[in-house]
Design a protein around this motif. Structure first.
Motif, mmCIF file in Angstrom:
data_model
loop_
_atom_site.group_PDB
_atom_site.id
_atom_site.type_symbol
_atom_site.label_atom_id
_atom_site.label_comp_id
_atom_site.label_asym_id
_atom_site.label_seq_id
_atom_site.Cartn_x
_atom_site.Cartn_y
_atom_site.Cartn_z
ATOM 1 N N GLN A 104 0.806 -1.224 0.000
ATOM 2 C CA GLN A 104 0.000 0.000 0.000
ATOM 3 C C GLN A 104 0.840 1.275 0.000
ATOM 4 O O GLN A 104 0.303 2.361 -0.215
ATOM 5 N N ASP A 105 2.148 1.165 0.220
ATOM 6 C CA ASP A 105 3.015 2.337 0.157
ATOM 7 C C ASP A 105 3.470 2.641 -1.267
ATOM 8 O O ASP A 105 4.114 3.666 -1.500
ATOM 9 N N LEU A 106 3.179 1.765 -2.198
ATOM 10 C CA LEU A 106 3.464 2.049 -3.604
ATOM 11 C C LEU A 106 2.477 3.100 -4.097
ATOM 12 O O LEU A 106 1.312 3.104 -3.688
ATOM 13 N N ILE A 107 2.933 3.967 -4.997
ATOM 14 C CA ILE A 107 2.007 4.958 -5.552
ATOM 15 C C ILE A 107 0.902 4.234 -6.316
ATOM 16 O O ILE A 107 1.073 3.087 -6.753
ATOM 17 N N GLN A 108 -0.225 4.900 -6.464
ATOM 18 C CA GLN A 108 -1.407 4.274 -7.072
ATOM 19 C C GLN A 108 -1.130 3.756 -8.475
ATOM 20 O O GLN A 108 -1.622 2.687 -8.852
ATOM 21 N N GLU A 109 -0.337 4.466 -9.239
ATOM 22 C CA GLU A 109 -0.031 4.047 -10.611
ATOM 23 C C GLU A 109 0.681 2.681 -10.622
ATOM 24 O O GLU A 109 0.380 1.818 -11.452
ATOM 25 N N ILE A 110 1.589 2.481 -9.687
ATOM 26 C CA ILE A 110 2.290 1.192 -9.592
ATOM 27 C C ILE A 110 1.325 0.110 -9.120
ATOM 28 O O ILE A 110 1.331 -1.007 -9.650
ATOM 29 N N GLN A 111 0.491 0.432 -8.156
ATOM 30 C CA GLN A 111 -0.489 -0.543 -7.683
ATOM 31 C C GLN A 111 -1.413 -0.979 -8.819
ATOM 32 O O GLN A 111 -1.782 -2.154 -8.918
ATOM 33 N N SER A 112 -1.779 -0.048 -9.695
ATOM 34 C CA SER A 112 -2.643 -0.390 -10.834
ATOM 35 C C SER A 112 -1.937 -1.328 -11.809
ATOM 36 O O SER A 112 -2.532 -2.291 -12.301
ATOM 37 N N ASP A 113 -0.653 -1.050 -12.084
ATOM 38 C CA ASP A 113 0.114 -1.931 -12.975
ATOM 39 C C ASP A 113 0.259 -3.322 -12.360
ATOM 40 O O ASP A 113 0.164 -4.336 -13.050
ATOM 41 N N TYR A 114 0.489 -3.354 -11.058
ATOM 42 C CA TYR A 114 0.624 -4.612 -10.324
ATOM 43 C C TYR A 114 -0.668 -5.427 -10.440
ATOM 44 O O TYR A 114 -0.639 -6.618 -10.746
ATOM 45 N N LEU A 115 -1.795 -4.767 -10.226
ATOM 46 C CA LEU A 115 -3.089 -5.444 -10.328
ATOM 47 C C LEU A 115 -3.333 -5.931 -11.759
ATOM 48 O O LEU A 115 -3.795 -7.054 -11.966
ATOM 49 N N GLU A 116 -3.000 -5.117 -12.745
ATOM 50 C CA GLU A 116 -3.175 -5.533 -14.135
ATOM 51 C C GLU A 116 -2.300 -6.754 -14.437
ATOM 52 O O GLU A 116 -2.742 -7.698 -15.110
ATOM 53 N N ALA A 117 -1.078 -6.753 -13.918
ATOM 54 C CA ALA A 117 -0.188 -7.905 -14.115
ATOM 55 C C ALA A 117 -0.798 -9.157 -13.474
ATOM 56 O O ALA A 117 -0.763 -10.242 -14.064
ATOM 57 N N ALA A 118 -1.365 -9.005 -12.277
ATOM 58 C CA ALA A 118 -1.993 -10.151 -11.605
ATOM 59 C C ALA A 118 -3.185 -10.666 -12.407
ATOM 60 O O ALA A 118 -3.408 -11.878 -12.490
ATOM 61 N N GLU A 119 -3.935 -9.748 -13.015
ATOM 62 C CA GLU A 119 -5.118 -10.147 -13.772
ATOM 63 C C GLU A 119 -4.781 -10.949 -15.026
ATOM 64 O O GLU A 119 -5.566 -11.779 -15.466
ATOM 65 N N ILE A 120 -3.595 -10.717 -15.602
ATOM 66 C CA ILE A 120 -3.238 -11.429 -16.838
ATOM 67 C C ILE A 120 -2.230 -12.549 -16.616
ATOM 68 O O ILE A 120 -1.857 -13.233 -17.562
ATOM 69 N N LEU A 121 -1.790 -12.738 -15.383
ATOM 70 C CA LEU A 121 -0.730 -13.703 -15.094
ATOM 71 C C LEU A 121 -0.981 -15.071 -15.722
ATOM 72 O O LEU A 121 -0.104 -15.621 -16.387
ATOM 73 N N LEU A 122 -2.160 -15.647 -15.517
ATOM 74 C CA LEU A 122 -2.411 -17.000 -16.019
ATOM 75 C C LEU A 122 -2.530 -17.054 -17.533
ATOM 76 O O LEU A 122 -2.195 -18.063 -18.151
ATOM 77 N N ARG A 123 -3.014 -15.968 -18.141
ATOM 78 C CA ARG A 123 -3.143 -15.940 -19.602
ATOM 79 C C ARG A 123 -1.832 -15.566 -20.281
ATOM 80 O O ARG A 123 -1.564 -16.006 -21.403
ATOM 81 N N SER A 124 -1.027 -14.718 -19.616
ATOM 82 C CA SER A 124 0.207 -14.240 -20.225
ATOM 83 C C SER A 124 1.260 -13.941 -19.165
ATOM 84 O O SER A 124 1.433 -12.785 -18.766
ATOM 85 N N PRO A 125 2.000 -14.963 -18.720
ATOM 86 C CA PRO A 125 3.071 -14.722 -17.758
ATOM 87 C C PRO A 125 4.093 -13.715 -18.281
ATOM 88 O O PRO A 125 4.623 -12.897 -17.533
ATOM 89 N N ARG A 126 4.331 -13.766 -19.563
ATOM 90 C CA ARG A 126 5.277 -12.835 -20.195
ATOM 91 C C ARG A 126 4.764 -11.406 -20.084
ATOM 92 O O ARG A 126 5.503 -10.488 -19.746
ATOM 93 N N GLY A 127 3.483 -11.197 -20.339
ATOM 94 C CA GLY A 127 2.895 -9.866 -20.212
ATOM 95 C C GLY A 127 2.925 -9.377 -18.771
ATOM 96 O O GLY A 127 3.195 -8.208 -18.496
#
Length: 184
Positions: free
Chosen positions: A48-71
């Motif tokens: 939660q100490d990460l800026i919101q923009e990083i948290q959003s990228d992190y969440l987006e990465a988690a959302e696509i992890l199973l479909r695209s580990p590379r992404g």
């Protein structure tokens, strides 16, 4: 009955179960004991100490992890570049930023974590020696590294400063005088 978008249309899935997380109160949907929404599992939330923009990228990465580990790995590498900016670096060249952080006293394990994320993230988008197309395990480990770096570089120093700031000013002055004597 719930409907899910599959392929070119919606399909009814009567066996879907909805659960509400007791921690964050958000919903998840399950089919045959497999979480289908959100479509990531086992990934800890972003620090939660990460800026919101990083948290959003992190969440987006988690959302696509199973479909695209590379992404996911590429998005986490982008998160590290933004984290370097949050830590006071320029963000133009992540390798230079890491070097500058080392000069400022970056702990060795944090440097290793940053370099691992940088190299694996680069390999995800440039042809190289690693192929992350199907490597969910390596991509999953990068989430832990992002949070490790944030914990060591942002959260722990903030928490220590909060505790130190509770010391009376007269005691801080005594500490300062002691430190002057030691450095002479």
């Amino acid at each position: 009955m719930y409907y899910i978008l599959m392929g070119s249309g919606y399909r009814a899935l009567p066996e879907i179960k909805m659960c509400t997380c007791s921690h964050c109160t958000k919903n998840s949907f399950w089919h045959n004991e497999i979480m289908i929404f959100p479509d990531f599992q086992g990934i800890e939330p972003a620090n939660q100490d990460l800026i919101q923009e990083i948290q959003s990228d992190y969440l987006e990465a988690a959302e696509i992890l199973l479909r695209s580990p590379r992404g996911a790995a590429a998005l986490l590498r982008l998160s590290i570049q933004k984290l370097c900016i949050q830590l006071g670096e320029k963000g133009k060249d992540i390798n230079t930023d890491i070097g500058n952080l080392v000069k400022r006293g970056l702990p060795a394990k944090v440097q290793e974590s940053l370099d691992a994320l940088r190299v694996i993230g680069n390999e995800a988008v440039h042809p190289g020696e690693m192929d992350l197309r199907d490597d969910v395990e390596i991509a999953s480990s990068l989430f832990r590294l992002v949070n490790f770096i944030a914990e060591k570089m942002i959260t722990e120093p903030r928490e220590i400063e909060e505790i130190y700031n509770k010391i009376p000013e007269s005691k801080k002055e005594q500490i300062s005088q002691r430190d002057k004597k030691v450095s002479e």
